[in-house]
Design an enzyme around this catalytic site. Structure first.
Site, PDB file in Angstrom:
ATOM      1  N   HIS A  67     -32.761  -7.856   3.005  1.00 51.84           N
ATOM      2  CA  HIS A  67     -31.657  -7.395   3.876  1.00 51.84           C
ATOM      3  C   HIS A  67     -30.230  -8.156   3.211  1.00 51.84           C
ATOM      4  O   HIS A  67     -30.438  -9.334   2.715  1.00 51.84           O
ATOM      5  CB  HIS A  67     -31.832  -7.954   5.118  1.00 51.84           C
ATOM      6  CG  HIS A  67     -33.248  -7.249   5.689  1.00 51.84           C
ATOM      7  ND1 HIS A  67     -34.281  -7.917   5.759  1.00 51.84           N
ATOM      8  CD2 HIS A  67     -33.406  -6.089   6.140  1.00 51.84           C
ATOM      9  CE1 HIS A  67     -35.133  -7.267   6.322  1.00 51.84           C
ATOM     10  NE2 HIS A  67     -34.723  -6.210   6.561  1.00 51.84           N
TER      11      HIS A  67
ATOM     12  N   SER B  90     -34.638  -1.714   9.997  1.00 51.83           N
ATOM     13  CA  SER B  90     -34.079  -3.216  10.026  1.00 51.83           C
ATOM     14  C   SER B  90     -32.776  -3.316   9.419  1.00 51.83           C
ATOM     15  O   SER B  90     -31.914  -4.211  10.056  1.00 51.83           O
ATOM     16  CB  SER B  90     -34.949  -4.174   9.433  1.00 51.83           C
ATOM     17  OG  SER B  90     -35.338  -4.104   7.922  1.00 51.83           O
TER      18      SER B  90
ATOM     19  N   ASP C  39     -31.854 -12.307   2.645  1.00 49.18           N
ATOM     20  CA  ASP C  39     -33.483 -12.872   2.549  1.00 49.18           C
ATOM     21  C   ASP C  39     -34.390 -11.831   1.592  1.00 49.18           C
ATOM     22  O   ASP C  39     -35.313 -12.101   1.651  1.00 49.18           O
ATOM     23  CB  ASP C  39     -34.068 -12.650   4.049  1.00 49.18           C
ATOM     24  CG  ASP C  39     -34.163 -11.181   4.500  1.00 49.18           C
ATOM     25  OD1 ASP C  39     -33.516 -10.201   3.695  1.00 49.18           O
ATOM     26  OD2 ASP C  39     -34.377 -10.847   5.639  1.00 49.18           O
TER      27      ASP C  39
END
Ligand SMILES: *[C@@H]1O[C@H](CO)[C@@H](O)[C@H](O)[C@H]1NC(C)=O
Length: 373
Positions: free
Chosen positions: A342, A37, A339
């Site tokens: 990340h 991600s 968040d």
């Protein structure tokens, strides 16, 4: 939009290298990217629609809409390709034909592990959505097939910049949240690095000449980990407030990664192949240690967007960024973590400066130290 700071860092990097000339720097035509991600620019989003980053306020700072990127804006990969003047690689699941992929492909997939599902199953873990480097390798082979003859495939790879990783965060997350001991988790480091190595050798054997291996970020500075370990008596670094043992694990991973790179450099000596290591640990530690020096605010260990508590991260995962009831800070550019897992657009820009240095200068202080020791 330009990335003025990265561009400036890039120029600074150029100025640092007296012998640099435009002719000496290979001109890449495409970027091939692998990762999770931290590098997924829309694969999980395109395939399932259910990615982290598919709801506001993801994408609020840059792009203006959620793009599947797990940030309020751009990822390190975005800043790097922009600064190098390269086109953005197309997410694998957002393309079909070679015309779509001629200017590069991004195989990075949110929540992807380095290790395959068999490894996790053998340790008693079931992955609810298994995507690993094995899948990404398979997708890479599919794109090569589209490129035509072996000669054409090699031509494409020879002028491509391969960005590998970061890979492994999700593997470690599964083991850490699965309550394995750190001693046990450390025994998996060679396996994780071995899985990364397999992909690197495959792309080089397919004709790639430049591979940039991005290292692990400091796991112990992530609000997610800090919230999970809060109140457990875990060791905190006094200067940074980060979890000592998790950062040690990340360093151990990076050390193994560099050892593997040195070994591959020996194996490919004389073939014109460059395998570069891009450190992503120190740039984040620096932001956390002295945030004001870099224009960040006084809460470098709290998530900008999330739930509640010391780290603005809900360790029960009930209220995460993008979910109803989550909050968002007023100015994401003052935060390191977006968040809790990340980084923000601002932090990614900072890390990208370091990655660019590795690409442009073709060395890192750490590697020099290792080679001479
Ligand atoms: C990834 O590979 C596994 C098998 O290892 C498979 O079950 C899964 O469907 C693949 N995922 C994707 C998105 O292709």
């Amino acid at each position: 939009m330009m990335a003025p700071l990265v561009r400036r860092l890039f120029l600074v990097a150029l100025a640092l290298l007296p012998a640099f000339s435009a002719a000496a720097e290979p001109r890449y035509t495409a970027v091939f990217s692998f990762g999770d991600s931290l590098a997924d620019t829309g694969n999980e989003f395109a395939l399932t629609g259910g990615a982290t980053g598919n709801t506001p306020p993801y994408g609020d700072t840059f792009f203006g809409v959620p793009t599947g990127r797990a940030s309020d804006g751009r990822l390190v990969l975005d800043f790097v390709v922009e600064a190098l003047g390269l086109p953005h690689p197309r997410p694998y699941f957002a393309g079909e034909t070679m015309a779509d992929f001629q200017q590069g492909v991004n195989f990075a997939y949110g929540r992807s592990t380095a290790l395959g599902p068999e490894f996790f199953e053998s340790k008693g873990f079931t992955l609810f959505m298994p995507v690993s480097l094995e899948n990404q390798t398979e997708w890479f082979r599919n794109v090569l097939q589209l490129a035509g003859s072996v000669e054409e495939q090699r031509k494409l790879m020879a002028t491509s910049l391969v960005m590998m990783g970061e890979m492994g965060i999700h593997d470690y997350l599964i083991f850490i949240t699965g309550k394995l001991t750190e001693a046990e988790i450390r025994t998996f480091v060679p396996h994780i690095v071995g899985a990364i190595r397999s992909v690197i050798t495959e792309v080089i054997d397919a004709g790639a000449k430049t591979v940039v291996v991005r290292g692990m970020i400091p796991l112990g500075c992530q609000p997610l980990m800090l919230a999970l370990f809060e109140g457990t008596g875990a060791d905190y670094n006094r200067a940074t407030g980060c979890l000592t043992r998790l950062n040690d694990l990340a360093r151990k991973h990076n050390h193994a990664l560099m050892g593997m790179i040195l070994e591959l450099r020996r194996a490919y000596r004389g073939t014109g192949v460059s395998i570069l290591y891009a450190d992503q640990m120190d740039p984040v530690i620096k932001l956390v240690f002295e945030p004001s020096k870099y224009g960040f605010g006084d809460k470098p260990l709290a998530a900008c967007c999330g739930g509640s508590g010391t780290y603005n991260f809900d360790p029960t995962f009930a209220t995460l960024c993008g979910m109803p009831g989550a909050n968002k800070c007023a100015d994401p550019s003052k935060y390191v973590s977006w968040d809790g897992i990340h980084l923000t657009d601002a932090a990614n820009r900072h890390v990208a400066g370091n990655v660019l240095r590795s690409i442009v200068l073709r060395q890192t202080p750490y590697m020099a130290h290792l080679s001479s020791s």
